[in-house]
Design a protein around this motif. Structure first.
Motif, short mmCIF file in Angstrom:
data_model
loop_
_atom_site.label_atom_id
_atom_site.label_comp_id
_atom_site.label_asym_id
_atom_site.label_seq_id
_atom_site.Cartn_x
_atom_site.Cartn_y
_atom_site.Cartn_z
N LEU A 289 -71.40 44.93 25.64
CA LEU A 289 -71.97 46.14 26.21
C LEU A 289 -71.06 46.65 27.32
O LEU A 289 -70.59 45.88 28.16
CB LEU A 289 -73.36 45.88 26.77
CG LEU A 289 -74.35 45.18 25.82
CD1 LEU A 289 -75.67 44.93 26.52
CD2 LEU A 289 -74.55 46.01 24.57
N SER A 290 -70.84 47.94 27.35
CA SER A 290 -69.95 48.56 28.33
C SER A 290 -70.67 49.67 29.07
O SER A 290 -71.64 50.25 28.55
CB SER A 290 -68.71 49.13 27.65
OG SER A 290 -68.01 48.12 26.95
N PRO A 291 -70.22 50.00 30.28
CA PRO A 291 -70.83 51.11 31.01
C PRO A 291 -70.59 52.43 30.31
O PRO A 291 -69.59 52.61 29.61
CB PRO A 291 -70.15 51.06 32.38
CG PRO A 291 -68.85 50.38 32.12
CD PRO A 291 -69.11 49.38 31.03
N ASP A 292 -71.52 53.36 30.49
CA ASP A 292 -71.33 54.69 29.90
C ASP A 292 -70.52 55.57 30.84
O ASP A 292 -70.11 55.15 31.93
CB ASP A 292 -72.67 55.32 29.53
CG ASP A 292 -73.52 55.68 30.74
OD1 ASP A 292 -73.09 55.39 31.88
OD2 ASP A 292 -74.60 56.24 30.56
N ASN A 298 -69.47 57.16 38.42
CA ASN A 298 -70.01 56.71 39.70
C ASN A 298 -69.24 55.52 40.26
O ASN A 298 -69.17 55.34 41.48
CB ASN A 298 -71.48 56.35 39.56
CG ASN A 298 -72.35 57.57 39.31
OD1 ASN A 298 -72.01 58.68 39.72
ND2 ASN A 298 -73.47 57.37 38.62
N ASN A 299 -68.69 54.71 39.36
CA ASN A 299 -67.96 53.52 39.78
C ASN A 299 -66.77 53.30 38.84
O ASN A 299 -66.88 52.55 37.86
CB ASN A 299 -68.88 52.29 39.78
CG ASN A 299 -68.15 51.02 40.19
OD1 ASN A 299 -67.06 51.07 40.77
ND2 ASN A 299 -68.73 49.88 39.86
N PRO A 300 -65.64 53.96 39.09
CA PRO A 300 -64.48 53.84 38.20
C PRO A 300 -64.02 52.40 37.98
O PRO A 300 -63.42 52.09 36.95
CB PRO A 300 -63.41 54.67 38.90
CG PRO A 300 -64.17 55.65 39.75
CD PRO A 300 -65.39 54.89 40.20
N ARG A 301 -64.30 51.53 38.94
CA ARG A 301 -63.86 50.14 38.80
C ARG A 301 -64.61 49.40 37.70
O ARG A 301 -64.21 48.30 37.31
CB ARG A 301 -64.03 49.41 40.14
CG ARG A 301 -63.06 49.90 41.21
CD ARG A 301 -63.39 49.37 42.58
NE ARG A 301 -62.46 49.89 43.58
CZ ARG A 301 -62.66 49.84 44.89
NH1 ARG A 301 -63.77 49.29 45.36
NH2 ARG A 301 -61.76 50.34 45.72
N ALA A 302 -65.71 49.99 37.22
CA ALA A 302 -66.49 49.35 36.16
C ALA A 302 -65.99 49.70 34.76
O ALA A 302 -66.55 49.23 33.77
CB ALA A 302 -67.96 49.75 36.29
N ARG A 303 -64.94 50.50 34.65
CA ARG A 303 -64.56 51.04 33.35
C ARG A 303 -64.18 49.97 32.34
O ARG A 303 -64.34 50.17 31.13
CB ARG A 303 -63.41 52.05 33.51
CG ARG A 303 -62.11 51.48 34.05
CD ARG A 303 -61.09 52.57 34.31
NE ARG A 303 -59.88 52.05 34.92
CZ ARG A 303 -59.72 51.86 36.23
NH1 ARG A 303 -60.72 52.16 37.06
NH2 ARG A 303 -58.59 51.38 36.71
N SER A 304 -63.65 48.84 32.77
CA SER A 304 -63.25 47.80 31.83
C SER A 304 -64.30 46.71 31.65
O SER A 304 -64.06 45.71 30.96
CB SER A 304 -61.93 47.16 32.27
OG SER A 304 -62.06 46.59 33.56
N ALA A 305 -65.47 46.88 32.26
CA ALA A 305 -66.51 45.84 32.20
C ALA A 305 -67.07 45.70 30.79
O ALA A 305 -67.28 46.68 30.09
CB ALA A 305 -67.63 46.18 33.18
#
Length: 316
Positions: A289-292, A298-305
């Protein structure tokens, strides 16, 4: 959203935070094994779970305590893979264990911690600060660049950053340190530019600084060692969730979960099963599952999560 504790997590859930909430549904005793600033622990507390928050970074523990307090939550400073932390996890008898393997914002935003390639930042990157690990001084990123053999550096850049010019970069680092030690971020950035060319930019620096951080903190070996111990610490029907930000991390988690979900792990041509003979549980996430787009905005650092979840056997 799931309606029962044993329902699979839908891979259509668009937001990572919602996926964590679905995974944590009906938890009673949850462990946030990388508490960071306390964001996920806050979700767990909000769902009614008692929480044990663990982090090797004393600054992270302080930030989490300031955010969520001490009501319903305990704190432990240490690496989740360390024997003392694993013993505390077992004693807590959790039904949920969460690992968020990313670097927290307060680490990145504090130049003195050395996780950034911003100009003039020290090459540190030690998640646990400047303390000791197993009685020995923890080497910094500067130590790694200045002392590790060329072959070992090449493996870091090639394996952890998927850098095809990793060997050339390692040789450049070795050449430069003969005349001047690597002390600040600029020193490593300049070495990268010398090998990758003047068009190299932030995405290249981010990849290679991340690879260096992984090496400094021995992150992949710690994850490989800890995963089965964390699985075994869960109560029957409990869930392990892992958020990764690096292909190497995700590969370790994916392969572990896949193997645990198999009834037989004997070699394919072996005529008689001699292994455990049953699955240890089941994978809850058909896909990571990845962030939308909204969450990434809202949080560019989450893009590879990427979030994966596993449920151990024994639940209702």
């Amino acid at each position: 959203m799931p309606t029962a504790a044993s329902d699979p997590i839908s891979y259509h859930i668009p937001v990572l935070a919602a996926a964590v909430r679905a995974w944590a549904d009906r938890s009673v005793r949850a462990i946030d094994a990388t508490i960071g600033g306390g964001g996920h622990a806050e979700i767990l507390l909000g769902l009614g779970a008692r929480v044990l928050g663990i982090d090797r970074d004393p600054d992270a523990i302080s930030a989490a305590r300031a955010r969520i307090g001490t009501d319903g939550v305990e704190y432990l400073e240490g690496n989740f893979a360390a024997p003392a932390a694993l013993a505390a996890i077992r004693a807590f008898r959790p039904d949920r264990i969460l690992l968020d393997l990313g670097v927290s914002s307060h680490q990145i935003d504090s130049d003195e911690r050395g996780f950034t390639f911003r100009e003039g930042a020290p090459l540190d990157m030690r998640m646990g600060g400047r303390g000791k690990r197993e009685g020995q001084r923890v080497p910094s990123a500067s130590d790694v660049l200045n002392t590790w053999p060329t072959e070992r550096l090449a493996a870091v850049f090639t394996d952890f950053a998927d850098e095809r010019r990793g060997r050339a970069l390692a040789k450049e680092v070795a050449r430069r340190r003969l005349t001047a030690a690597f002390v600040v971020s600029d020193d490593f950035v300049n070495a990268i530019r010398a090998v990758l060319g003047p068009r190299s930019g932030p995405s290249d620096f981010a990849r290679l600084f991340q690879a260096l951080r992984i090496a400094v903190n021995d992150e992949l070996d710690a994850l490989t060692t800890a995963l089965p111990a964390l699985r075994d610490a869960l109560e029957p029907g409990g869930r392990l969730g892992v958020i990764t930000y690096h292909s190497g991390e995700d590969r370790i988690v994916k392969h572990a979960f896949r193997e645990w979900a198999r009834d037989c792990i004997c070699p394919p041509r072996q005529p008689i099963c001699t292994c455990r003979g049953h699955a240890l549980g089941r994978v809850l996430t058909k896909k990571p599952l990845s962030p939308d787009a909204t969450e990434i905005a809202n949080n560019p650092r989450a893009r590879s999560a990427q979030f994966r979840a596993f449920e151990v056997a024994g639940g209702r």
